[in-house]
Each structure stands twice: as C-alpha cells, then as structure tokens.
Design an enzyme around this catalytic site. Structure first.
Site, PDB file in Angstrom:
ATOM      1  N   ARG A 143      50.091  52.756  47.337  1.00 56.69           N
ATOM      2  CA  ARG A 143      51.267  53.242  46.610  1.00 56.69           C
ATOM      3  C   ARG A 143      51.246  54.766  46.469  1.00 56.69           C
ATOM      4  O   ARG A 143      52.299  55.392  46.429  1.00 56.69           O
ATOM      5  CB  ARG A 143      51.329  52.601  45.226  1.00 56.69           C
ATOM      6  CG  ARG A 143      51.774  51.147  45.230  1.00 56.69           C
ATOM      7  CD  ARG A 143      51.887  50.603  43.824  1.00 56.69           C
ATOM      8  NE  ARG A 143      50.595  50.588  43.132  1.00 56.69           N
ATOM      9  CZ  ARG A 143      50.431  50.219  41.861  1.00 56.69           C
ATOM     10  NH1 ARG A 143      51.471  49.870  41.143  1.00 56.69           N
ATOM     11  NH2 ARG A 143      49.229  50.211  41.309  1.00 56.69           N
ATOM     12  N   ARG A 144      50.054  55.348  46.347  1.00 54.60           N
ATOM     13  CA  ARG A 144      49.935  56.796  46.134  1.00 54.60           C
ATOM     14  C   ARG A 144      49.176  57.425  47.305  1.00 54.60           C
ATOM     15  O   ARG A 144      47.950  57.538  47.258  1.00 54.60           O
ATOM     16  CB  ARG A 144      49.229  57.068  44.808  1.00 54.60           C
ATOM     17  CG  ARG A 144      50.026  56.617  43.592  1.00 54.60           C
ATOM     18  CD  ARG A 144      49.333  56.969  42.288  1.00 54.60           C
ATOM     19  NE  ARG A 144      48.127  56.171  42.090  1.00 54.60           N
ATOM     20  CZ  ARG A 144      48.121  54.969  41.537  1.00 54.60           C
ATOM     21  NH1 ARG A 144      49.253  54.414  41.128  1.00 54.60           N
ATOM     22  NH2 ARG A 144      46.987  54.312  41.389  1.00 54.60           N
TER      23      ARG A 144
ATOM     24  N   VAL B 209      38.354  47.633  44.679  1.00 53.09           N
ATOM     25  CA  VAL B 209      37.898  46.643  45.651  1.00 53.09           C
ATOM     26  C   VAL B 209      38.262  47.057  47.069  1.00 53.09           C
ATOM     27  O   VAL B 209      37.433  47.033  47.979  1.00 53.09           O
ATOM     28  CB  VAL B 209      38.473  45.245  45.333  1.00 53.09           C
ATOM     29  CG1 VAL B 209      38.083  44.242  46.413  1.00 53.09           C
ATOM     30  CG2 VAL B 209      37.994  44.767  43.975  1.00 53.09           C
TER      31      VAL B 209
ATOM     32  N   VAL C  88      37.911  34.048  42.766  1.00 55.32           N
ATOM     33  CA  VAL C  88      37.208  33.369  41.671  1.00 55.32           C
ATOM     34  C   VAL C  88      35.739  33.776  41.675  1.00 55.32           C
ATOM     35  O   VAL C  88      35.045  33.622  42.680  1.00 55.32           O
ATOM     36  CB  VAL C  88      37.301  31.836  41.804  1.00 55.32           C
ATOM     37  CG1 VAL C  88      36.588  31.160  40.637  1.00 55.32           C
ATOM     38  CG2 VAL C  88      38.748  31.388  41.876  1.00 55.32           C
TER      39      VAL C  88
ATOM     40  N   GLY D 235      33.792  43.522  39.815  1.00 55.82           N
ATOM     41  CA  GLY D 235      33.323  44.823  40.290  1.00 55.82           C
ATOM     42  C   GLY D 235      33.635  45.029  41.754  1.00 55.82           C
ATOM     43  O   GLY D 235      33.843  44.066  42.501  1.00 55.82           O
TER      44      GLY D 235
ATOM     45  N   LYS E 184      41.800  31.301  37.299  1.00 54.69           N
ATOM     46  CA  LYS E 184      40.664  30.840  38.097  1.00 54.69           C
ATOM     47  C   LYS E 184      40.441  29.335  37.914  1.00 54.69           C
ATOM     48  O   LYS E 184      40.099  28.628  38.871  1.00 54.69           O
ATOM     49  CB  LYS E 184      39.409  31.626  37.700  1.00 54.69           C
ATOM     50  CG  LYS E 184      39.519  33.113  38.006  1.00 54.69           C
ATOM     51  CD  LYS E 184      38.391  33.908  37.360  1.00 54.69           C
ATOM     52  CE  LYS E 184      38.539  35.395  37.645  1.00 54.69           C
ATOM     53  NZ  LYS E 184      37.526  36.203  36.935  1.00 54.69           N
TER      54      LYS E 184
ATOM     55  N   GLU F 283      39.308  46.405  30.349  1.00 54.40           N
ATOM     56  CA  GLU F 283      40.422  47.302  30.648  1.00 54.40           C
ATOM     57  C   GLU F 283      40.944  47.935  29.358  1.00 54.40           C
ATOM     58  O   GLU F 283      40.645  47.476  28.248  1.00 54.40           O
ATOM     59  CB  GLU F 283      41.549  46.512  31.318  1.00 54.40           C
ATOM     60  CG  GLU F 283      41.162  45.812  32.603  1.00 54.40           C
ATOM     61  CD  GLU F 283      40.980  46.771  33.770  1.00 54.40           C
ATOM     62  OE1 GLU F 283      41.427  47.940  33.665  1.00 54.40           O
ATOM     63  OE2 GLU F 283      40.396  46.352  34.782  1.00 54.40           O
TER      64      GLU F 283
ATOM     65  N   GLU G 114      37.937  33.461  48.681  1.00 56.88           N
ATOM     66  CA  GLU G 114      36.680  33.379  47.937  1.00 56.88           C
ATOM     67  C   GLU G 114      36.626  34.402  46.804  1.00 56.88           C
ATOM     68  O   GLU G 114      36.111  34.124  45.712  1.00 56.88           O
ATOM     69  CB  GLU G 114      35.498  33.597  48.890  1.00 56.88           C
ATOM     70  CG  GLU G 114      34.131  33.459  48.236  1.00 56.88           C
ATOM     71  CD  GLU G 114      33.840  32.036  47.790  1.00 56.88           C
ATOM     72  OE1 GLU G 114      33.752  31.820  46.567  1.00 56.88           O
ATOM     73  OE2 GLU G 114      33.726  31.160  48.651  1.00 56.88           O
TER      74      GLU G 114
ATOM     75  N   GLY H 294      34.021  36.588  41.712  1.00 55.28           N
ATOM     76  CA  GLY H 294      33.481  37.735  42.436  1.00 55.28           C
ATOM     77  C   GLY H 294      32.628  37.374  43.627  1.00 55.28           C
ATOM     78  O   GLY H 294      33.066  36.695  44.551  1.00 55.28           O
TER      79      GLY H 294
END
Length: 429
Positions: free
Chosen positions: A47-48, A16, A133, A305, A206, A191, A130, A135
């Site tokens: 973080r990386r 995202v 919840v 997504g 949500k 996942e 926004e 997308g």
C-alpha cells in the site's frame, strides 16, 4: 531439475511479508534443492511504496496487486495482507488466473473458507494456510494429512500468544489485568488496540478453522461461542490456585458423545496444573489433540511473530511448488460429515462460581436449593464471612451450560445474593 523458475507474487509486505521475502532471498539455493526448481519472487504488492524495505529490490514493488496477478507469469501467490478485503478479491482473482495461493489470513478463512476452497477446487489449484493458525507450529497439515485416517474427537488449545502472556503474568506475579496488559503492550506482544486478542476474536477465528479440519464439517466464525478474558481477576487466580489450577484462554472443539454434532468455543477456563497446557508460559501456543487411534497429541511452539509465521508460510510454499511441478494438488476442504454445530447451552463441563452474599444463617441452604432446582450438582463449597458480608465459592459437577445459566439467573434474583462476582468453567480434568 526444471530450470524455469516458479514465480511468486507476494501480497503484503509487513512484518510477516518482509520476513518471507528475506528468507526466499537468503535461502534461495536451499529452496531450489527442496522444491526441484528455482523459485523467484516476481513482485511485491504494497500500500505504501515509499517505505524502505531492506533487502527487497525496489523494482519488484507495486501498488497494483490485481495487475500483478493478471500479468500472466505468476505461479503462486502468498497473501499476508490480512482482513477480509481486498484479500478475498485478490485470492479469487489469483484462482481465476491459474495461481495457487498460500495464505496466513485466519479472519478470511474463518468467514469464507468454504467459498475459497470451492474456488480453488473449481480451478484445480491449491489453497494452503498453515500460517493462519498457531504461527510456526505444524498443526493444520498434520490434522489435514497425518491424521486423515483417524477420528479426532477433541481439540483444546492456547492459540493466542498475547492473552497467554497476560494470563501467565497475572498468575506468576500477582499482577492485575491492566498491569499485565500494559507490560504485554510495552514488549510488543499486544497491539495498541488489543481487542481482537483479549476479547477472543483472534482465537475464535482459529477455532473455526481447526474445527472444520478436525470434524470434516463447515464451521464458520459465527458458530464459535466466544468470551474474552478482560474480567479475569487476581481473586480468580487465587481461587484457581486453591484448586490446584491455573487460568488460560482456551479454544475447545468437541465432537458430541453420539457423534451427531460438534461444538466450538473460546473462553477463559481453569485447568489443573497437572495438564500439559498449564505449563505453557509467556506468549507461546500449544494445542492438545485427542484422536481415537493416535490418542493424545500435543503441538507446542511460538504462535506469532514475523519469523515463526514466515516459517509456516515458506513450508506451505514448498508444498505448493512441489504440487505444481507434479501437476497435482494437495488436500482441499473436507466437509463430508456436514455435522450441525450445537449451541453453547449443550456443552457439558464443570463450573467455578463466586458469589457475594449476605452473611447470615440459611444463605448456603438457599443457594444449594437453587442449584438443585436447575439440575446442577454441587461438588464443593467454600464460604468466608465478615461484618455481615460473605463470599461463597461453589464448584459444580459436570452440567449443561444451559442449566448453569438458568441457575445463575435464579441466583441473581435471590435477596441474599448481592452479586455474582465471577463464573468460570473448569476444563482439562
């Protein structure tokens, strides 16, 4: 038009976050025109740092998110890290340094939304979410703003794309749960560890956020009743089809008939094929809102997504930037009703119960008596028997969940009942 840019700190640069950065860069002129001032990506906390991030100036990358927020020139922070910590501490730090926040963090908002709203209000800043919840679907802002003058009585929706994809495949192809899950994983919808989705945790977070907005009361994640959908079987879908229904994992939020309490729940349910939610396929989300004056409204679209979620984040960014220029803030938490959240036992709905029973005379009468003793009225019964064994499918009239639970407990103690194969609620009628 203001010439000094509004500076944005991006906290997190995964699927995202990277899409947010890309849109901010490629649509910079459009965003400037819509906001009334230039908007500039001033830093990206990750973080990386060694990971290649195409289209992002490496000079913007930092591993010290706190220092980025404290440097003194940041106007808005976009938090797309997810989880509870360090996101909670970083958002609090942003508020303490005069920075409004756009977040996509459903888990944090469901757990600590009240405290975060209080911190934003204390410092005279915005907290928009926004993207937390459904997308890309405009849902939070319409409920907070467009329906602010109305009274919402019920919200029912599909708010997790992974589970909807799995259940849709089970329905349309006859696949079993594991087979449908494997396909969802292969296509990137699920996942590697799908627990948060298939056990209903994602949808419950949500649901807590939406219930708070809908009913102007504080609803925490712990207040939401939750059941996963891992036990839904092909035989459940066969029964649903015989009833003219399909099965969806639903988030259902309701105001009690007397208006004195609310309920919030997430669980699989049979819904009639004639209901608009029944036609929601693949990984799409849809939410059905019932309000007193507006009537029934349905919000539909991609619920997850990178691009869809980034769209919601950027919409919030534009709104917060406009507020910043106007030296104003948007709507904060509305919890004036302080309604209690009732337990699942108070929920009234219909039920579909499948029993494995002995195939001998008197079994049906014994089962019917058990339902009657617990105040649960039977609508229809279907029985099939062979070689001394039988299946009994009972569909009830509306009854409190507590009464149904008592009935099932009593049924399990009957010598003639060999097992309770499935229990499913029937909604949307």
């Amino acid at each position: 038009m203001r010439t000094r840019p509004l500076k944005v700190a991006l906290l997190g640069c995964g699927v995202v976050g990277s899409e947010v950065a890309r849109i901010m860069t490629t649509h910079a002129d459009d965003l400037t025109a819509r906001i009334g001032a230039p908007v500039e990506l001033a830093g990206v906390a990750v973080r990386r740092p060694s990971r290649v991030r195409e289209g992002i100036d490496p000079a913007l990358i930092t591993t010290d998110a706190t220092a980025l927020l404290k440097r003194g020139d940041i106007d808005i922070a976009i938090e797309v890290i997810g989880g509870i910590e360090p996101a909670r501490t970083l958002i609090t730090t942003a508020f303490e340094h005069g920075i409004s926040v756009v977040s996509a963090n459903k888990a944090l908002l469901a757990q600590d939304g009240a405290a975060l709203h209080a911190a934003a209000e204390q410092h005279g800043l915005d907290l928009y979410y926004e993207a937390a919840v459904a997308g890309a679907i405009p849902l939070v802002r319409p409920m907070r703003e467009s329906l602010a003058g109305d009274k919402i009585n019920r919200v029912m929706g599909i708010v997790n794309g992974t589970t909807n994809f799995i259940l849709d495949k089970m329905d349309s192809t006859g696949a079993g749960y594991q087979e449908a899950l494997d396909e969802a994983t292969a296509l990137g919808y699920a996942e590697a560890d799908p627990t948060a989705d298939v056990e209903g945790y994602d949808a419950a977070a949500k649901a807590a956020i939406l219930a708070g907005i809908a009913f102007h009361t504080r609803v925490r994640l712990d207040d939401v009743y939750r059941e996963g959908m891992t036990e839904v079987s092909a035989s459940d879908f066969a029964s649903a089809k015989r009833m003219g229904c399909t099965i969806k994992l639903l988030a259902i939020l309701e105001r009690a008939a007397d208006g004195e309490s609310v309920t919030a729940r997430v669980h699989p349910a049979m819904i009639p094929l004639t209901h608009p939610l029944a036609s929601v396929r693949e990984a799409y989300n849809a939410v059905f809102v019932e309000a007193e004056a507006a009537g029934r409204l349905m919000f539909y679209g991609p619920g997850a997504g990178g691009s869809p979620t980034a769209s919601a984040v950027l919409g919030d960014l534009v709104a917060v930037c406009r507020n910043k220029l106007a030296e104003a803030t948007g709507p904060g938490e509305s919890a004036y009703t302080q309604l209690p959240v009732s337990t699942m036992g108070d929920v009234v709905t219909r039920y579909h119960i499948s029993l494995d029973v002995a195939d001998k005379p008197g079994v049906l009468a014994q089962v019917a008596t058990t339902f009657a003793e617990h105040g649960v009225s039977i609508d229809t019964v279907r029985q099939q028997g062979k070689d001394g064994e039988a299946s009994l499918v009972v569909v009830t009239h509306r009854a409190p969940d507590a009464a149904l639970s008592g009935t099932v407990e009593a049924l399990r103690k009957l010598d003639t009942v060999r097992g309770v194969a499935s229990i499913m609620r029937v909604e949307g009628e």
